[in-house]
Design a protein around this motif. Sequence first.
Motif, PDB file in Angstrom:
ATOM      1  N   LYS A 306       0.814  -1.226   0.000  1.00  0.00           N
ATOM      2  CA  LYS A 306       0.000   0.000   0.000  1.00  0.00           C
ATOM      3  C   LYS A 306       0.843   1.270   0.000  1.00  0.00           C
ATOM      4  N   GLU A 307       2.139   1.112   0.135  1.00  0.00           N
ATOM      5  CA  GLU A 307       3.040   2.265   0.068  1.00  0.00           C
ATOM      6  C   GLU A 307       3.636   2.303  -1.335  1.00  0.00           C
ATOM      7  N   ARG A 359       7.940  -2.072  -1.093  1.00  0.00           N
ATOM      8  CA  ARG A 359       6.820  -1.192  -1.421  1.00  0.00           C
ATOM      9  C   ARG A 359       6.465  -1.319  -2.908  1.00  0.00           C
ATOM     10  N   THR A 389       0.312   7.982   1.409  1.00  0.00           N
ATOM     11  CA  THR A 389       1.268   6.874   1.471  1.00  0.00           C
ATOM     12  C   THR A 389       2.048   6.725   0.163  1.00  0.00           C
ATOM     13  N   THR A 390       2.129   7.817  -0.579  1.00  0.00           N
ATOM     14  CA  THR A 390       3.041   7.863  -1.729  1.00  0.00           C
ATOM     15  C   THR A 390       4.367   8.423  -1.207  1.00  0.00           C
ATOM     16  N   VAL A 391       5.401   7.606  -1.309  1.00  0.00           N
ATOM     17  CA  VAL A 391       6.687   7.919  -0.680  1.00  0.00           C
ATOM     18  C   VAL A 391       7.364   9.097  -1.375  1.00  0.00           C
ATOM     19  N   LYS A 522      11.862   1.873   4.857  1.00  0.00           N
ATOM     20  CA  LYS A 522      10.649   2.280   5.577  1.00  0.00           C
ATOM     21  C   LYS A 522      10.622   3.794   5.772  1.00  0.00           C
ATOM     22  N   TRP A 524      10.213   7.853   5.170  1.00  0.00           N
ATOM     23  CA  TRP A 524       9.283   8.784   4.526  1.00  0.00           C
ATOM     24  C   TRP A 524      10.002  10.111   4.377  1.00  0.00           C
ATOM     25  N   GLN A 543      -1.214   9.063   8.783  1.00  0.00           N
ATOM     26  CA  GLN A 543      -1.433   7.930   7.876  1.00  0.00           C
ATOM     27  C   GLN A 543      -0.140   7.211   7.490  1.00  0.00           C
ATOM     28  N   ARG A 544       1.002   7.737   7.948  1.00  0.00           N
ATOM     29  CA  ARG A 544       2.283   7.076   7.664  1.00  0.00           C
ATOM     30  C   ARG A 544       2.887   6.604   8.965  1.00  0.00           C
TER      31      ARG A 544
END
Length: 545
Positions: A306-307, A359, A389-391, A522, A524, A543-544
């Motif tokens: 989902k990321e 991801r 959740t878009t890195v 992991k 962000w 949300q992250r």
Amino acid sequence: MLALSLLAAFAAHAATGPEFDAKRLSQDVKVLSSDEFEGRGPNTAGETKTVAYLIEQFKAAGLKPGGDVVKGQRSWTQDVPLGRFEIKGPVTLSVSDGKTVQPLKQGDDLSVRAAMNGSRLVDFKNAPLVFVGYGVNAPERKWDDFKGQDLKGKLAVVLINDPDFETGEGDFGGKAMTYYGRWTYKYEEMARRGALGTIIVHETAPASYGWNTVKNSNTNVMYDIVRKKPAEAHAPMEAWIQRDLAVDLFKRGGLDFEALKKQAQTRDFKPVELKNVTLSANYAVSAQVIVSKNVAARIVGASAPKETVIYSGHWDHLGVGLPDAKGDKIYNGAVDNGTGIAALLELARAYGKAPAPARSVVFLAVTAEEKGLLGSEYYSANPLYPLATTVGVINMDALSPHGLTRNFTISGSAKLDLLDELIAKAKQWNLVYKPDPKPEAGHFFRSDHFSFAKRGVPAISYGSGDDLVEGGVAAGKKLEDDYTTNNYHQPSDEWSASWTFASMTHDLGMLYALGRDLADSKVWPNWAQDAEFRAARDATAAQRK
Ligand SMILES: [Zn+2]
């Protein structure tokens, strides 16, 4: 000995990452920019061919469809409905100072865009003009040019660029343009405030282009994504005014333009009405909807699907248009942006061969960049995968098909972790970061990554370097100048068999490694504390994890 150590270096390099193939890059650019593809105009036969080619290549690379969900299954595309707006008939404009009424000429005195707020007729009489300085509301800089001024039924007259452009020193990055300086921001801010319209005072230095550019781009057909509430994004009137005319109107309204501009460079500035000066306008607008497509392919993440990490580029170009001196009407767009799309396909092939990262990785070929970043805007307003959740987004637009360089760049300037990571990564590829030589031009706001950035997603557009291993900066500058003068947005932007693609094959290794690191980690990445997009990112922090 030299040959041996070179070979060893190549072997070591090959072991650390995938190979990118110059022949395939050349072939992709050749196909995409062939006359058969008719310059890849959105909503044309050229689009159909382009979309089919992209899907075929993504499939062959072993990727999954990443587009709209149709009957419970992902398709390869995302529908992008676009509004097409055009002024029909005469544009009647006049200004009054209470004593005389002076007619104004569309394109010469004022450049008024076709309304995109949903009106079919813009018609008002004697609307008051309020000077709002730079029109900036920047809470993170404790700056508010409006001071509670009500703009309903009024026209906001606003300066271009941001409050510290003239002095070169202050809270808005000095000479560099923050987003508050861009004309799109001025239009958006006045729409948010419910103004009747925005009139931007044109000045060549802070705009970074002349009146001709303003005239050509604003009096043309306009496009926007189809919005649920268009009036929240556009005021009825969106226009620019010639500086000399503005200065004269200020004078007739009892104001001193230059003195007010000085005041507008301070926090204490307050909006001021041009006394007795009003504007009247009447023009009709025709609107239609066309549907174009973004193409999306996906590698599903092994442990955190989902990321999402996004690679992007725009597939569209200008289509068929006015002929050049040779009678060529097809704007092939080989460099712009056949190269970026070829790069996107090569990256997809490399990811397709490698084990899936933790991801997900999405390869997004967007439409309608040339109409104002609209494919990426539509995606960002209607994301296929949540933006929270878009890195990060790595965009590629108009890359160099030429030789190896010692440096690279990004479009515009910005402060974010993603750039720091790219600069660090570049060292392993013997590439030095070349900062934007013209930060006052606001190039950061002119490429597809920006549709994501303004919503807080860390995003950059990678750009090829200009310091060639063979020939140095002089050779690089020559190639760049030659392209800008002879090919940029012209029918002659065509594929050449002489292109080596050496820079792209090399640099793609770096872009692969950057995306792969993000997709396997992991982390962000975020914006710098004082970046204007930091607050939007932080708003979704929960949300992250
Ligand atoms: Zn272009």
